[in-house]
Motif scaffolding. Structure first.
Motif, PDB file in Angstrom:
ATOM      1  N   GLY A  52       0.778  -1.232   0.000  1.00 12.54           N
ATOM      2  CA  GLY A  52       0.000   0.000   0.000  1.00 12.54           C
ATOM      3  C   GLY A  52       0.809   1.281   0.000  1.00 12.54           C
ATOM      4  O   GLY A  52       0.246   2.375   0.070  1.00 12.54           O
ATOM      5  N   ARG A  53       2.123   1.188  -0.080  1.00 13.72           N
ATOM      6  CA  ARG A  53       2.972   2.386  -0.096  1.00 13.72           C
ATOM      7  C   ARG A  53       2.838   3.112  -1.427  1.00 13.72           C
ATOM      8  O   ARG A  53       3.057   2.542  -2.485  1.00 13.72           O
ATOM      9  CB  ARG A  53       4.427   1.963   0.113  1.00 13.72           C
ATOM     10  N   PRO A  54       2.475   4.399  -1.403  1.00 15.38           N
ATOM     11  CA  PRO A  54       2.353   5.147  -2.654  1.00 15.38           C
ATOM     12  C   PRO A  54       3.735   5.601  -3.145  1.00 15.38           C
ATOM     13  O   PRO A  54       4.481   6.249  -2.399  1.00 15.38           O
ATOM     14  CB  PRO A  54       1.473   6.337  -2.290  1.00 15.38           C
ATOM     15  N   LEU A  55       4.057   5.251  -4.376  1.00 18.19           N
ATOM     16  CA  LEU A  55       5.346   5.597  -4.969  1.00 18.19           C
ATOM     17  C   LEU A  55       5.157   6.212  -6.345  1.00 18.19           C
ATOM     18  O   LEU A  55       4.138   5.988  -7.013  1.00 18.19           O
ATOM     19  CB  LEU A  55       6.228   4.354  -5.147  1.00 18.19           C
ATOM     20  N   ILE A  56       6.164   6.942  -6.767  1.00 16.74           N
ATOM     21  CA  ILE A  56       6.249   7.424  -8.143  1.00 16.74           C
ATOM     22  C   ILE A  56       7.512   6.811  -8.734  1.00 16.74           C
ATOM     23  O   ILE A  56       8.595   6.923  -8.155  1.00 16.74           O
ATOM     24  CB  ILE A  56       6.325   8.958  -8.211  1.00 16.74           C
ATOM     25  N   VAL A  57       7.358   6.148  -9.865  1.00 14.58           N
ATOM     26  CA  VAL A  57       8.491   5.567 -10.577  1.00 14.58           C
ATOM     27  C   VAL A  57       8.586   6.295 -11.913  1.00 14.58           C
ATOM     28  O   VAL A  57       7.602   6.409 -12.643  1.00 14.58           O
ATOM     29  CB  VAL A  57       8.325   4.051 -10.784  1.00 14.58           C
ATOM     30  N   VAL A  58       9.776   6.811 -12.211  1.00 13.27           N
ATOM     31  CA  VAL A  58       9.981   7.603 -13.425  1.00 13.27           C
ATOM     32  C   VAL A  58      10.705   6.751 -14.460  1.00 13.27           C
ATOM     33  O   VAL A  58      11.725   6.113 -14.150  1.00 13.27           O
ATOM     34  CB  VAL A  58      10.780   8.890 -13.114  1.00 13.27           C
ATOM     35  N   LEU A  59      10.159   6.755 -15.670  1.00 12.36           N
ATOM     36  CA  LEU A  59      10.666   5.920 -16.753  1.00 12.36           C
ATOM     37  C   LEU A  59      11.033   6.745 -17.975  1.00 12.36           C
ATOM     38  O   LEU A  59      10.421   7.783 -18.234  1.00 12.36           O
ATOM     39  CB  LEU A  59       9.590   4.912 -17.183  1.00 12.36           C
ATOM     40  N   ARG A  60      11.983   6.244 -18.729  1.00 14.35           N
ATOM     41  CA  ARG A  60      12.298   6.808 -20.046  1.00 14.35           C
ATOM     42  C   ARG A  60      12.097   5.697 -21.063  1.00 14.35           C
ATOM     43  O   ARG A  60      12.585   4.576 -20.889  1.00 14.35           O
ATOM     44  CB  ARG A  60      13.740   7.307 -20.090  1.00 14.35           C
ATOM     45  N   ALA A  78       1.200  16.489  -1.062  1.00 12.91           N
ATOM     46  CA  ALA A  78       0.309  17.027  -2.095  1.00 12.91           C
ATOM     47  C   ALA A  78       0.086  16.000  -3.208  1.00 12.91           C
ATOM     48  O   ALA A  78      -1.033  15.837  -3.702  1.00 12.91           O
ATOM     49  CB  ALA A  78       0.882  18.317  -2.673  1.00 12.91           C
ATOM     50  N   GLN A  79       1.137  15.305  -3.614  1.00 10.99           N
ATOM     51  CA  GLN A  79       1.005  14.274  -4.642  1.00 10.99           C
ATOM     52  C   GLN A  79       0.136  13.134  -4.143  1.00 10.99           C
ATOM     53  O   GLN A  79      -0.703  12.616  -4.887  1.00 10.99           O
ATOM     54  CB  GLN A  79       2.382  13.744  -5.054  1.00 10.99           C
ATOM     55  N   ARG A  80       0.343  12.755  -2.888  1.00 10.48           N
ATOM     56  CA  ARG A  80      -0.459  11.672  -2.316  1.00 10.48           C
ATOM     57  C   ARG A  80      -1.934  12.049  -2.288  1.00 10.48           C
ATOM     58  O   ARG A  80      -2.801  11.227  -2.615  1.00 10.48           O
ATOM     59  CB  ARG A  80       0.042  11.334  -0.917  1.00 10.48           C
ATOM     60  N   ALA A  81      -2.245  13.285  -1.910  1.00  5.00           N
ATOM     61  CA  ALA A  81      -3.641  13.736  -1.894  1.00  5.00           C
ATOM     62  C   ALA A  81      -4.233  13.690  -3.301  1.00  5.00           C
ATOM     63  O   ALA A  81      -5.368  13.243  -3.490  1.00  5.00           O
ATOM     64  CB  ALA A  81      -3.734  15.146  -1.322  1.00  5.00           C
ATOM     65  N   GLU A  82      -3.468  14.132  -4.284  1.00  8.59           N
ATOM     66  CA  GLU A  82      -3.938  14.087  -5.682  1.00  8.59           C
ATOM     67  C   GLU A  82      -4.163  12.643  -6.123  1.00  8.59           C
ATOM     68  O   GLU A  82      -5.161  12.326  -6.769  1.00  8.59           O
ATOM     69  CB  GLU A  82      -2.908  14.767  -6.575  1.00  8.59           C
TER      70      GLU A  82
END
Length: 90
Positions: A52-60, A78-82
């Motif tokens: 359940g951990r919210p993450l952002i993974v950036v890809l190219r 703020a990102q988590r709320a969005e």
């Protein structure tokens, strides 16, 4: 989709296990967002790990179905709320 780690990304990970990033990339519910980093187009994938951990993974995009993982980070409040608002509307 085949994902490949950029070696510098693995070296720079802080507090995020590479397996957590892969869980986020393979989650059933993902919010993809197009963006730019250092003048290059990237795709950020907002998702949750199995725990359940919210993450952002950036890809190219490397071509075809191949993607280079260039970053992984925790969401800001703020990102988590969005993201949670997006989840609630799915």
């Amino acid at each position: 989709m085949p994902y490949r780690w950029w070696p510098a990304t693995l070296a720079a990970l802080s507090g995020i296990d590479p397996l957590e990033a892969m869980e986020a990339l393979n989650a059933d519910r993902r919010l993809p967002r197009a963006g730019e980093a250092l003048g290059l187009p990237v795709l950020s994938v907002w998702a949750r790990t199995k725990a359940g951990r919210p993450l952002i993974v950036v890809l190219r995009h490397e071509g075809g179905l191949e993607w280079l993982i260039v970053g992984a980070l925790d969401m800001t409040p703020a990102q988590r709320a969005e993201f949670e608002e997006w989840e609630a509307n799915q």
